[in-house]
Design a protein around this motif. Structure first.
Motif, short mmCIF file in Angstrom:
data_model
loop_
_atom_site.label_atom_id
_atom_site.label_comp_id
_atom_site.label_asym_id
_atom_site.label_seq_id
_atom_site.Cartn_x
_atom_site.Cartn_y
_atom_site.Cartn_z
N MET A 63 -15.12 40.83 47.13
CA MET A 63 -14.55 40.45 45.83
C MET A 63 -15.65 40.07 44.87
SD MET A 63 -10.76 39.04 46.07
CE MET A 63 -11.01 37.47 45.41
N ASN A 64 -16.17 41.01 44.18
CA ASN A 64 -17.19 40.71 43.18
C ASN A 64 -16.70 41.16 41.82
OD1 ASN A 64 -19.39 40.38 41.62
ND2 ASN A 64 -20.82 41.38 43.03
N PRO A 65 -16.42 40.22 40.94
CA PRO A 65 -15.85 40.61 39.64
C PRO A 65 -16.82 41.40 38.78
CG PRO A 65 -16.35 38.26 39.69
CD PRO A 65 -16.57 38.77 41.07
N LEU A 66 -18.11 41.41 39.16
CA LEU A 66 -19.08 42.14 38.34
C LEU A 66 -19.14 43.62 38.68
CD1 LEU A 66 -22.08 39.70 37.98
CD2 LEU A 66 -20.92 40.91 36.14
N PRO A 84 -17.52 47.09 38.75
CA PRO A 84 -16.36 47.82 38.23
C PRO A 84 -15.75 48.74 39.29
CG PRO A 84 -18.41 48.69 37.34
CD PRO A 84 -18.79 47.51 38.17
N GLU A 85 -14.43 48.70 39.37
CA GLU A 85 -13.72 49.58 40.31
C GLU A 85 -13.67 50.98 39.71
OE1 GLU A 85 -12.15 49.10 43.21
OE2 GLU A 85 -12.56 46.96 43.43
N LEU A 86 -14.03 51.96 40.51
CA LEU A 86 -14.07 53.33 40.00
C LEU A 86 -12.70 53.83 39.55
CD1 LEU A 86 -16.49 55.56 42.06
CD2 LEU A 86 -16.44 55.11 39.62
N GLY A 87 -11.68 53.48 40.34
CA GLY A 87 -10.33 53.91 39.99
C GLY A 87 -9.92 53.39 38.62
N LEU A 88 -10.28 52.14 38.39
CA LEU A 88 -9.93 51.49 37.13
C LEU A 88 -10.68 52.14 35.97
CD1 LEU A 88 -8.05 49.29 36.47
CD2 LEU A 88 -9.90 47.64 36.65
N VAL A 89 -11.95 52.46 36.23
CA VAL A 89 -12.76 53.13 35.21
C VAL A 89 -12.09 54.44 34.82
CG1 VAL A 89 -14.96 54.27 34.76
CG2 VAL A 89 -14.92 52.05 35.88
N LEU A 90 -11.64 55.16 35.82
CA LEU A 90 -11.01 56.45 35.57
C LEU A 90 -9.72 56.28 34.76
CD1 LEU A 90 -11.70 59.38 36.65
CD2 LEU A 90 -9.60 59.10 37.96
N TRP A 91 -8.87 55.33 35.20
CA TRP A 91 -7.62 55.08 34.49
C TRP A 91 -7.87 54.69 33.04
CZ3 TRP A 91 -3.13 56.80 35.33
CH2 TRP A 91 -2.59 56.91 36.61
N MET A 92 -8.83 53.77 32.89
CA MET A 92 -9.11 53.26 31.55
C MET A 92 -9.63 54.39 30.66
SD MET A 92 -9.17 50.78 29.41
CE MET A 92 -9.92 50.49 27.82
N SER A 93 -10.53 55.21 31.20
CA SER A 93 -11.10 56.29 30.39
C SER A 93 -10.00 57.23 29.91
CB SER A 93 -12.12 57.08 31.19
OG SER A 93 -13.08 56.22 31.72
N MET A 108 -9.45 38.56 39.41
CA MET A 108 -9.70 39.90 39.91
C MET A 108 -8.46 40.76 39.81
SD MET A 108 -12.83 40.21 40.94
CE MET A 108 -12.76 41.58 42.09
N PHE A 125 -10.44 56.91 47.71
CA PHE A 125 -10.58 56.64 46.27
C PHE A 125 -9.28 56.00 45.78
CE2 PHE A 125 -11.21 58.53 41.82
CZ PHE A 125 -11.93 57.41 41.43
N ASP A 126 -9.40 54.77 45.31
CA ASP A 126 -8.21 53.97 44.97
C ASP A 126 -7.84 54.18 43.50
OD1 ASP A 126 -6.21 52.21 44.74
OD2 ASP A 126 -7.33 50.44 45.43
N MET A 178 -2.97 47.24 31.16
CA MET A 178 -3.58 48.17 30.21
C MET A 178 -2.49 49.05 29.58
SD MET A 178 -6.71 50.42 31.48
CE MET A 178 -5.86 51.88 32.07
N ILE A 223 -14.28 43.97 34.17
CA ILE A 223 -15.55 44.60 33.76
C ILE A 223 -15.41 46.11 33.60
CG2 ILE A 223 -16.55 44.97 36.05
CD1 ILE A 223 -19.16 43.76 34.61
N VAL A 251 -15.78 50.65 30.01
CA VAL A 251 -15.34 51.94 29.48
C VAL A 251 -15.37 51.91 27.95
CG1 VAL A 251 -13.38 53.48 29.25
CG2 VAL A 251 -14.00 52.59 31.48
#
Lengths: 164, 352
Positions: free
Chosen positions: A1-4, A6-15, B43, B115-116, B126, B214, B219
């Motif tokens: 659990m490191n908040p720093l 970034p989760e890849l899945g989240l990056v993808l969704w957000m993009s 988180m 891959f989650d 969001m 983050i 993004v």
């Protein structure tokens, strides 16, 4: 659990989601809103400008009016002045003609008087002649009677004639 | 639009609302751990907690071996293996055939992860923010169409000063003549950050921390970075690789100037990311810490201690809430302003 991290899945969704929302909002919201705001800004600018123009026109009209008023005032003044002058002239003219008329009347009266006087004088002369004749007649009548009485008569008549 | 949006919520929450209540066992009387609670909130999460109700969210996983799979998070929320997966600390791992996982000496799972792509709490928040934005701004745009040339009304008059603020106070002075090209992006990030921040401040709706995540902040910062780079003119790039107006010995033999400019170039998106992330997350942590104080004192000194400290705690958290409302706006403003300044430096015409 490191908040720093970034989760890849989240990056993808957000993009993906951000691109979609950017596109949708740009097409259906921002374009219309920005255009409407721009139009309104221009409209306000235009309105302000035309108000300014109207104001300028108003002041132009006002100054025109004032000019007209001033002109009217001077014209009135001029007319009044003219009228006054005319009055004066009429008055003086009348005075002159009146005095002339008076003089003329006086002159004619004088000649009339002169004429009357001459007439009266000639009449007096005639009467004097008549009276003298009648006196002479009476004297002549009295001489026929008495000398003394003739003399008194002549004196008498002479006195009377002097009286006359 | 709004109906569509509600339909999405219902679809997402219908993955089994039942099964989840009264399942607060994993605490097991080991006392109140403030750090864990706070981190758990800050988180990302595969559930939404509304009071005692846990709403499971859909889990979407992709791996070469198993392809795309989608199921409710309630299947994994108890730490039991399901369908070859297991979830620990909100991370999903592959399990062996028998549901076992390899662990190292400290008890951490060492197994491979798929891959989650799950619709997590943050992803849901969001979507919620974006749905709100679509609903608000499309109705605002409709308002402008309907009342053309008239005074704004309703939500239109709420949003107009903010739109004008972004347009006239951020975009125009920072970018200059070419601001209109960047305006849609600036408006979108401004309102996304602001509404996202506000969403995180609403209590009892699951404690979203969208903009304080983050990945989300990164993004957006990357979008700013990409747009800046794509629009950078000759002068902009020249300033980085060959800064004009500095002594030659700063460029040769050691390209000191280039190193400095390059660090500045790549640190801009990083700084944007960290500022937003840290500000929003810190705000959440502070408020939660004040609330946690009540439970810590309750554990230490009994109910009296809890009640006693609650007066202070509540007062401070109300104070913090007020500050966070300001910060919510301020961070949206700062992010947008800095983006606009970067765009401005990219399209600026220099007269050397």
């Amino acid at each position: 659990m490191n908040p720093l991290l970034p989760e890849l899945g989240l990056v993808l969704w957000m993009s993906v989601a951000f691109l979609v929302i950017l596109f949708l909002l740009k097409k259906f919201a921002w374009k219309g809103i920005i255009q409407a705001l721009k139009d309104r800004e221009e409209f306000i600018d235009r309105s302000l400008k035309s108000a300014e123009e109207a104001k300028a026109q108003m002041s132009q009209l006002k100054s025109d009016n004032e000019k007209l008023l001033a002109e009217a005032r001077t014209e009135r003044e001029a007319i009044l002045k003219e009228a006054r002058e005319m009055k004066e002239k009429i008055l003086s003219d009348a005075k002159i003609s009146a005095s002339e008329e008076g003089n003329r009347l006086v002159a004619s009266a004088r000649t009339e008087i002169e004429k009357e006087k001459l007439q009266a004088l000639s009449e007096i002369k005639n009467q004097v002649a008549e009276i003298s004749l009648s006196i002479a007649e009476k004297v002549i009548k009295n001489e026929l009677t008495d000398k003394a009485s003739q003399e008194s008569l002549v004196n008498d008549h002479l006195n009377k004639a002097q009286m006359n | 639009m709004f109906r569509f949006f509600i339909a999405i919520i219902i679809f997402m929450t219908s993955f089994s609302l039942f099964a989840e209540q009264a399942e607060e066992k994993h605490g097991e009387d080991k006392g109140f751990n403030a750090g864990e609670v706070i981190m758990h909130h800050v988180m990302d999460n595969h559930e939404i907690h509304i009071g005692p109700i846990h709403i499971p969210l859909p889990i979407i996983l992709y791996s070469k071996e198993k392809g795309l799979e989608m199921f409710s998070s309630s299947k994994l929320s108890h730490g039991e293996p399901y369908n070859g997966y297991i979830m620990e600390h909100e991370k999903i791992y592959f399990t062996g055939e028998d549901g076992s996982v390899a662990r190292d000496d400290h008890g951490h799972i060492t197994a491979e992860k798929p891959f989650d792509l799950s619709i997590t709490k943050t992803v849901f928040g969001m979507f919620l923010t974006m749905g709100l934005m679509l609903w608000i701004f499309i109705s605002v745009a409709k308002g402008y169409k309907k009342r053309e040339g008239q005074a704004p009304k309703g939500i239109q008059s709420v949003m107009e000063p903010l739109i004008l603020f972004v347009k006239d106070e951020i975009a125009k002075p920072s970018i200059g003549k070419k601001y209109e090209k960047f305006l849609p992006f600036l408006l979108t990030i401004f309102f996304f950050i602001w509404i996202g921040n506000m969403l995180g401040l609403i209590p009892f709706i699951g404690g979203f921390n969208v903009t304080g995540n983050i990945a989300v902040a990164m993004v957006m910062a990357l979008f700013t970075f990409i747009i800046t780079s794509v629009n950078g003119n000759k002068d902009y790039w020249k300033h980085i690789y060959n800064t004009p107006g500095v002594p030659w010995w700063l460029k040769f033999p050691i390209p000191l100037m280039f190193v400095i400019e390059f660090i500045g170039f790549i640190s801009k998106p990083i700084v944007l990311t960290l500022r937003l992330f840290a500000n929003i997350t810190a705000g959440h942590i502070i408020i939660l810490a004040f609330v946690s104080l009540i439970f810590i004192f309750n554990n230490l000194y009994g109910a009296g201690g809890g009640y006693g400290v609650s007066i202070l705690s509540v007062a401070f958290s109300i104070f913090m809430f007020a500050i966070e409302l300001l910060v919510a706006f301020l961070q949206a403003y700062v992010f947008t302003l800095l983006s606009a300044l970067y765009f401005g430096s990219a399209v600026e015409e220099h007269a050397h």
